[in-house]
Write a protein that holds these residues in place. Structure first.
Motif, PDB file in Angstrom:
ATOM      1  N   ALA A  23       4.776  -6.271  16.916  1.00 44.25           N
ATOM      2  CA  ALA A  23       6.370  -6.510  16.925  1.00 44.25           C
ATOM      3  C   ALA A  23       6.762  -6.546  18.080  1.00 44.25           C
ATOM      4  O   ALA A  23       7.804  -7.178  18.366  1.00 44.25           O
ATOM      5  CB  ALA A  23       6.949  -5.434  16.145  1.00 44.25           C
ATOM      6  N   ILE A  27       9.234  -9.635  17.860  1.00 48.10           N
ATOM      7  CA  ILE A  27      10.679  -9.093  17.496  1.00 48.10           C
ATOM      8  C   ILE A  27      11.117  -8.377  18.955  1.00 48.10           C
ATOM      9  O   ILE A  27      10.767  -7.114  19.091  1.00 48.10           O
ATOM     10  CB  ILE A  27      10.495  -8.391  16.424  1.00 48.10           C
ATOM     11  N   ARG A  29      14.415  -8.593  19.952  1.00 45.71           N
ATOM     12  CA  ARG A  29      15.949  -8.318  19.777  1.00 45.71           C
ATOM     13  C   ARG A  29      16.317  -8.939  18.285  1.00 45.71           C
ATOM     14  O   ARG A  29      15.765  -9.445  17.685  1.00 45.71           O
ATOM     15  CB  ARG A  29      16.582  -8.891  20.734  1.00 45.71           C
ATOM     16  N   SER A  32      15.813 -12.332  17.309  1.00 45.19           N
ATOM     17  CA  SER A  32      14.360 -12.754  16.989  1.00 45.19           C
ATOM     18  C   SER A  32      14.289 -12.561  15.669  1.00 45.19           C
ATOM     19  O   SER A  32      13.377 -13.184  14.835  1.00 45.19           O
ATOM     20  CB  SER A  32      12.956 -11.956  17.612  1.00 45.19           C
ATOM     21  N   VAL A  33      14.815 -11.737  15.032  1.00 45.54           N
ATOM     22  CA  VAL A  33      14.704 -11.236  13.656  1.00 45.54           C
ATOM     23  C   VAL A  33      15.469 -12.699  12.957  1.00 45.54           C
ATOM     24  O   VAL A  33      14.799 -13.301  12.085  1.00 45.54           O
ATOM     25  CB  VAL A  33      15.431 -10.131  13.291  1.00 45.54           C
ATOM     26  N   GLU A  36      13.141 -15.598  12.790  1.00 45.51           N
ATOM     27  CA  GLU A  36      12.070 -15.683  11.945  1.00 45.51           C
ATOM     28  C   GLU A  36      12.462 -15.780  10.719  1.00 45.51           C
ATOM     29  O   GLU A  36      11.900 -16.596   9.845  1.00 45.51           O
ATOM     30  CB  GLU A  36      11.081 -14.236  12.069  1.00 45.51           C
ATOM     31  N   ALA A 105       5.344 -12.155  11.082  1.00 47.65           N
ATOM     32  CA  ALA A 105       6.929 -11.767  11.441  1.00 47.65           C
ATOM     33  C   ALA A 105       7.393 -10.797  10.771  1.00 47.65           C
ATOM     34  O   ALA A 105       7.866  -9.764  10.954  1.00 47.65           O
ATOM     35  CB  ALA A 105       7.566 -13.292  11.353  1.00 47.65           C
ATOM     36  N   SER A 108       6.008  -7.470  11.231  1.00 47.11           N
ATOM     37  CA  SER A 108       6.444  -6.946  12.550  1.00 47.11           C
ATOM     38  C   SER A 108       7.741  -6.451  12.340  1.00 47.11           C
ATOM     39  O   SER A 108       8.169  -5.130  12.980  1.00 47.11           O
ATOM     40  CB  SER A 108       6.454  -8.208  13.602  1.00 47.11           C
ATOM     41  N   ILE A 109       8.683  -7.160  11.576  1.00 47.81           N
ATOM     42  CA  ILE A 109      10.256  -6.711  11.409  1.00 47.81           C
ATOM     43  C   ILE A 109      10.118  -5.281  10.908  1.00 47.81           C
ATOM     44  O   ILE A 109      10.713  -4.195  11.118  1.00 47.81           O
ATOM     45  CB  ILE A 109      10.878  -7.901  10.731  1.00 47.81           C
ATOM     46  N   LEU A 156      17.438  -1.500  13.198  1.00 46.86           N
ATOM     47  CA  LEU A 156      16.290  -2.282  14.087  1.00 46.86           C
ATOM     48  C   LEU A 156      15.949  -1.297  15.372  1.00 46.86           C
ATOM     49  O   LEU A 156      17.034  -0.796  15.833  1.00 46.86           O
ATOM     50  CB  LEU A 156      17.026  -3.459  14.497  1.00 46.86           C
ATOM     51  N   ALA A 307       5.912 -16.336  19.563  1.00 45.89           N
ATOM     52  CA  ALA A 307       7.126 -16.591  19.124  1.00 45.89           C
ATOM     53  C   ALA A 307       7.067 -18.224  19.124  1.00 45.89           C
ATOM     54  O   ALA A 307       7.903 -18.724  18.626  1.00 45.89           O
ATOM     55  CB  ALA A 307       8.228 -16.158  19.988  1.00 45.89           C
TER      56      ALA A 307
END
Ligand code: ADP
Ligand code: MG
Length: 558
Positions: A23, A27, A29, A32-33, A36, A105, A108-109, A156, A307
């Motif tokens: 992550a 990810i 910030r 980035s969420v 994705e 992704a 990771s989130i 987050l 990314a």
């Protein structure tokens, strides 16, 4: 005697820890969420994608799409690391058409936040709800929900205080979020995007053209300040817009380079573009442009960073040179105040282009005269004004309009059903239609496809053109779609629509003057023209050639 117990210090990390480490790469910030989740929505072929954020996304991010949704099994699997529906083997990367492929992704989130998922495939009555927080699955159950997918991300980095602290203010994160949102909205003008912050709808971007997508994001720009560019070669194509240097804000830092519809940071290409622009720009400004490169997936590697914002290109040198020449030419042709020696520079520094014809537009349009005896000494030719050919064949002297001649040759090739392959439009063209037109277009669709034109009728009120015949400039797409729609208004019995389209296409496809011709070229032209059923008349009825008889000359000097 003491024998040491075998010492094992190396251990495979637990899945949850691996995911948190991963992550860290994907990810960074809230933005980035958003990236994705919106990319996943596009991969799921969503038409409408809405993003909601609260407090710059730190509090809450929601992305809702009307795409294909997920089955109950996939709804759970999607959070597994390296779980993806997009590739199966490494070979698939050679023909990758989706944004995602690494399958990390969502894992990771979910490792660094609390995630809720509502998803339903359109064909199923009931959807699935999944809640997962900081790597732990908490809830899975059937649910009623709209077709498509909604992800809600909250808390987050709540278990990662250092990470959380390194986030900027709500306003700054909000700005990053918008930036990321725009980077996806630009290359997908055919889709509907919405962005809400703290419950206010900030951007509503309905499907439109690239030009209007740009103008609806940059409401401060004027259409006339955008210079269109387009070039197609055998190994890549490029299109987009440059903001004229005069209209470029003095402190601009933004530029938008997309490769295969992905926002890419490519220092060498950006630097190359900048160096062409530089003499025109004031102060510290950087050029503002939206350039969309398309290269075959086999010629690009985007698996450089997790990314996927960087890329290696197989033909980087060529692409760089071409990019520069395209920008040079666009700036040179635009109605701008240009430095004195500019045109000079343009023509001397252009690399040879595969698409030769456009090159010659930069030559001065002076009445140049070339005379070359043809191989068989019985013919000879002069090229007048880059467009008219004075040709002696034996005792005959012909005056030929090359533009009309090329149009005729192309037109007949087309009519005689030369195989016409479609060429996908990076930006499909949309136009409104009536239900009656929709019905006619549906009937025509198959025959159009055989001619390299793929249309799609949407909900009886919109038609989308997805391809143009190979070789045709992308810029002709809108006019061709207009022509197709116009044809539906005419009485069927009275028109030969195939011929009408051929006429239209010949007009666009043809290479424009000024021409340069070799003696082989003249021979080929003469041969092709004589193969035509009507070598004397262009498709639109203009004369193509005259035999210069003595009587004609007498008439002229009467
Ligand atoms: P990747 O995009 O690299 O495949 P992700 O972790 O982003 O990996 O997503 C995992 C999988 O979940 C995707 O391959 C896709 O099958 C599914 N998925 C994710 N988001 C959506 C969505 N909005 N609609 C439908 N399926 C989705
Ligand atoms: Mg993805």
């Amino acid at each position: 005697m003491i024998i040491d117990a075998p010492e094992q210090r190396i251990r495979v990390l637990p899945e949850a820890v691996i995911n948190q480490i991963a992550a860290g790469e994907v990810i960074l910030r809230p933005a980035s969420v958003i990236k994705e989740l919106v990319e996943n929505a596009i991969d799921a072929q969503a038409f409408t994608i809405s993003v909601w954020t609260e407090r710059g996304g730190k509090q809450r991010i929601q992305v809702t799409d009307d795409g294909m949704g997920m089955s109950p099994i996939d709804a759970e699997l999607c959070f597994e690391r390296y779980a993806t529906s997009k590739i199966q083997s490494i070979k698939d990367l050679q023909r990758l058409l989706t944004k995602g492929f690494r399958g990390e992704a969502l894992a990771s989130i979910a490792a660094v936040a609390e995630v809720e998922l509502f998803t339903r495939q359109p064909s199923r009555p009931i959807g699935t709800y999944v809640r997962i927080a900081f790597g732990k699955k908490l809830q899975v159950e059937p649910t009623r929900c709209a077709a498509g997918t909604t992800f809600i991300v909250q808390k987050l980095f709540h278990r990662l205080p250092v990470r959380r602290k390194s986030l900027h203010s709500d306003q700054t994160e909000h700005r990053y979020n918008l930036q990321e949102f725009f980077r996806i909205a630009y290359p997908h003008p055919e889709r509907h995007f919405r962005f809400y912050h703290n419950s206010t709808l900030l951007y509503d971007l309905p499907p439109s053209t690239l030009l209007h997508r740009i103008l609806s994001i940059h409401t401060d720009l004027k259409e006339e300040d955008l210079i269109p560019v387009e070039e197609n070669t055998s190994f890549f194509s490029i299109q987009g817009f440059l903001l004229s240097p005069e209209a470029t804000p003095p402190h601009n830092r933004d530029s938008f380079l997309f490769i295969n519809r992905r926002f890419i940071r490519h220092a060498a290409l950006q630097q190359a573009a900048y160096s062409v622009y530089k003499p025109f720009l004031k102060g510290e400004a950087r050029p503002l442009y939206w350039l969309f490169l398309e290269v075959p997936p086999s010629q690009i590697d985007i698996n450089v960073t997790p990314a996927k914002t960087e890329a290696r290109l197989l033909n980087e040198m060529e692409i760089r040179a071409l990019l520069q020449s395209i920008i040079r030419r666009a700036l040179a042709l635009a109605p701008l105040a240009l430095p004195q020696d500019w045109l000079q520079k343009v023509s001397s520094s252009l690399p040879p282009l595969p698409a030769q014809q456009k090159e010659s537009q930069l030559e001065p349009f002076a009445p140049s005269l070339a005379s070359v005896p043809l191989s068989g000494a019985s013919s000879e030719y002069f090229l007048l004004y880059g467009r008219y050919l004075l040709l002696r064949r034996g005792k005959e002297i012909w005056l030929i309009d090359l533009l009309g001649a090329y149009q005729r040759i192309l037109f007949e090739k087309w009519l005689n059903g030369a195989s016409i392959s479609p060429q996908g439009l990076l930006f499909p063209v949309h136009m409104p239609i009536t239900p009656l037109q929709a019905a006619k277009l549906r009937e025509l669709a198959l025959s159009l496809l055989n001619q390299g034109l793929q249309i799609e009728v949407r909900e009886e009120k919109e038609v989308v053109l997805h391809t143009v015949p190979a070789g045709l400039p992308f810029t002709a797409a809108a006019a061709i779609l207009e022509e197709i729609i116009a044809l539906t208004n005419e009485e069927e019995e009275k028109i030969n629509w195939r011929e009408r389209l051929a006429q239209h296409i010949a007009r666009y496809n043809v290479i424009r003057p000024p021409y340069t011709l070799t003696s082989e070229g003249v021979e080929a032209l003469w041969h092709d023209l004589n193969q035509c059923s009507q070598p004397n008349q262009s498709p639109s009825g203009r004369p193509i050639r005259f035999l210069l008889t003595e009587a004609m000359l007498e008439n002229l000097f009467r």
